[in-house]
Design a protein around this motif. Structure first.
Motif, PDB file in Angstrom:
ATOM      1  N   LEU A 123     -22.056  89.151  61.600  1.00  0.00           N
ATOM      2  CA  LEU A 123     -20.828  88.954  62.358  1.00  0.00           C
ATOM      3  C   LEU A 123     -21.084  88.061  63.567  1.00  0.00           C
ATOM      4  N   ASP A 124     -22.289  88.144  64.131  1.00  0.00           N
ATOM      5  CA  ASP A 124     -22.627  87.333  65.304  1.00  0.00           C
ATOM      6  C   ASP A 124     -22.502  85.843  65.019  1.00  0.00           C
ATOM      7  N   ASP A 125     -22.708  85.454  63.765  1.00  0.00           N
ATOM      8  CA  ASP A 125     -22.654  84.031  63.421  1.00  0.00           C
ATOM      9  C   ASP A 125     -21.249  83.446  63.524  1.00  0.00           C
ATOM     10  N   LEU A 126     -20.236  84.324  63.657  1.00  0.00           N
ATOM     11  CA  LEU A 126     -18.868  83.841  63.837  1.00  0.00           C
ATOM     12  C   LEU A 126     -18.601  83.464  65.288  1.00  0.00           C
ATOM     13  N   GLY A 127     -19.497  83.872  66.191  1.00  0.00           N
ATOM     14  CA  GLY A 127     -19.334  83.557  67.605  1.00  0.00           C
ATOM     15  C   GLY A 127     -19.049  84.785  68.433  1.00  0.00           C
ATOM     16  N   SER A 128     -19.280  84.681  69.733  1.00  0.00           N
ATOM     17  CA  SER A 128     -19.093  85.814  70.641  1.00  0.00           C
ATOM     18  C   SER A 128     -17.645  86.005  71.049  1.00  0.00           C
ATOM     19  N   SER A 129     -16.816  84.977  70.871  1.00  0.00           N
ATOM     20  CA  SER A 129     -15.399  85.055  71.207  1.00  0.00           C
ATOM     21  C   SER A 129     -14.583  84.666  69.985  1.00  0.00           C
TER      22      SER A 129
END
Length: 264
Positions: free
Chosen positions: A201-207
């Motif tokens: 999920l982190d690969d989608l970005g922090s925001s």
């Protein structure tokens, strides 16, 4: 030496300290990131959302009225009609529930995406004609790979009325479910979509943002598809603060020492 009454308390104190060391951690708490029942009766795009539709046709509209927001898309006029929420911090797991009131028109498709049209995202599509889901990873709005969902018709009893689906995404997998017909994709690893370059999920970005949309997937140019959304709810999970095990143990030992000093 300890007084006899102090000595009698030591086993009890040590027992409390020992139990604190081995107690399971408190469960994380669900935090509502976004909840919208679309009751603003704005007559247009709901508050907190932005129209980012690609379709310039005047019939492609977003209208909030009563307890619904209705998104219309005309076929062959540039792409789906979307609205996007404000950005939020990505916490895991994320749970998204989308409640539909109705689907009608020319091959209506409901679309919900975590992410954005710039960068990578996670998109659910439900086709009201085929009654099937598609779950895909996207980049700049286009699919870069799909997850393997169960075969057959996913929601065979769906007609055109109410239904809901829930997408849960944690650190390394996703799961798509619907109460209707008991649909359950099971846990699907991000890494199973090998061509997407997304392993968590982190690969989608922090925001992230939430996009809701409608697509007219069949028919002639200009034909209209309509999806009415009743509610969306997005929750994240945050850890409940608690004292560390080591701190609890230290407090117990300090208590013993204090009692020892006070007893002649």
């Amino acid at each position: 030496m300890f007084h006899s009454s102090a000595r009698s308390r030591v086993p009890a104190i040590l027992a409390v300290v020992t139990l604190s060391l081995f107690q399971p951690a408190r469960e994380a708490a669900a935090e509502v990131v976004l909840l919208d029942h679309f009751t603003g009766s704005s007559g247009s795009v709901p508050a907190g959302w932005t129209d980012i539709g690609f379709d310039a046709n005047p019939a492609s509209t977003i209208v909030e009225s009563g307890t619904l927001v209705t998104i219309n898309d005309t076929r062959g006029n540039g792409g789906p009609q979307f609205m996007q929420s404000s950005a939020f911090a990505a916490t895991e797991p994320l749970s998204l529930t989308v409640d539909l009131a109705s689907m009608s028109g020319s091959g209506p498709v409901s679309m919900a995406m975590l992410g954005g049209l710039s960068g990578k995202g996670l998109m659910v599509r439900f086709d009201g004609t085929s009654k099937n889901f598609t779950l895909a990873l996207t980049n700049n709005g286009g699919s870069i790979g799909t997850f393997a969902l169960p075969g057959g018709t996913h929601l065979p009893s769906y007609s055109s009325g109410t239904m809901s689906y829930t997408l849960v995404a944690d650190e390394d997998s996703v799961r798509l479910t619907s109460v209707l017909d008991g649909f359950d994709s099971g846990d699907l690893a991000f890494a199973s979509v090998v061509s997407a370059g997304v392993d968590s999920l982190d690969d989608l970005g922090s925001s992230l943002g939430l996009l809701l949309g409608t697509e007219a997937s069949t028919g002639n140019p200009g034909d209209l598809a309509t999806v009415a959304y009743d509610r969306v709810e997005l929750t994240g999970t945050t850890a409940v603060p608690e004292p560390s095990r080591a701190l609890l143990a230290l407090m117990g030992l300090v208590s013993v020492a204090v009692r020892r000093r006070r007893i002649p």
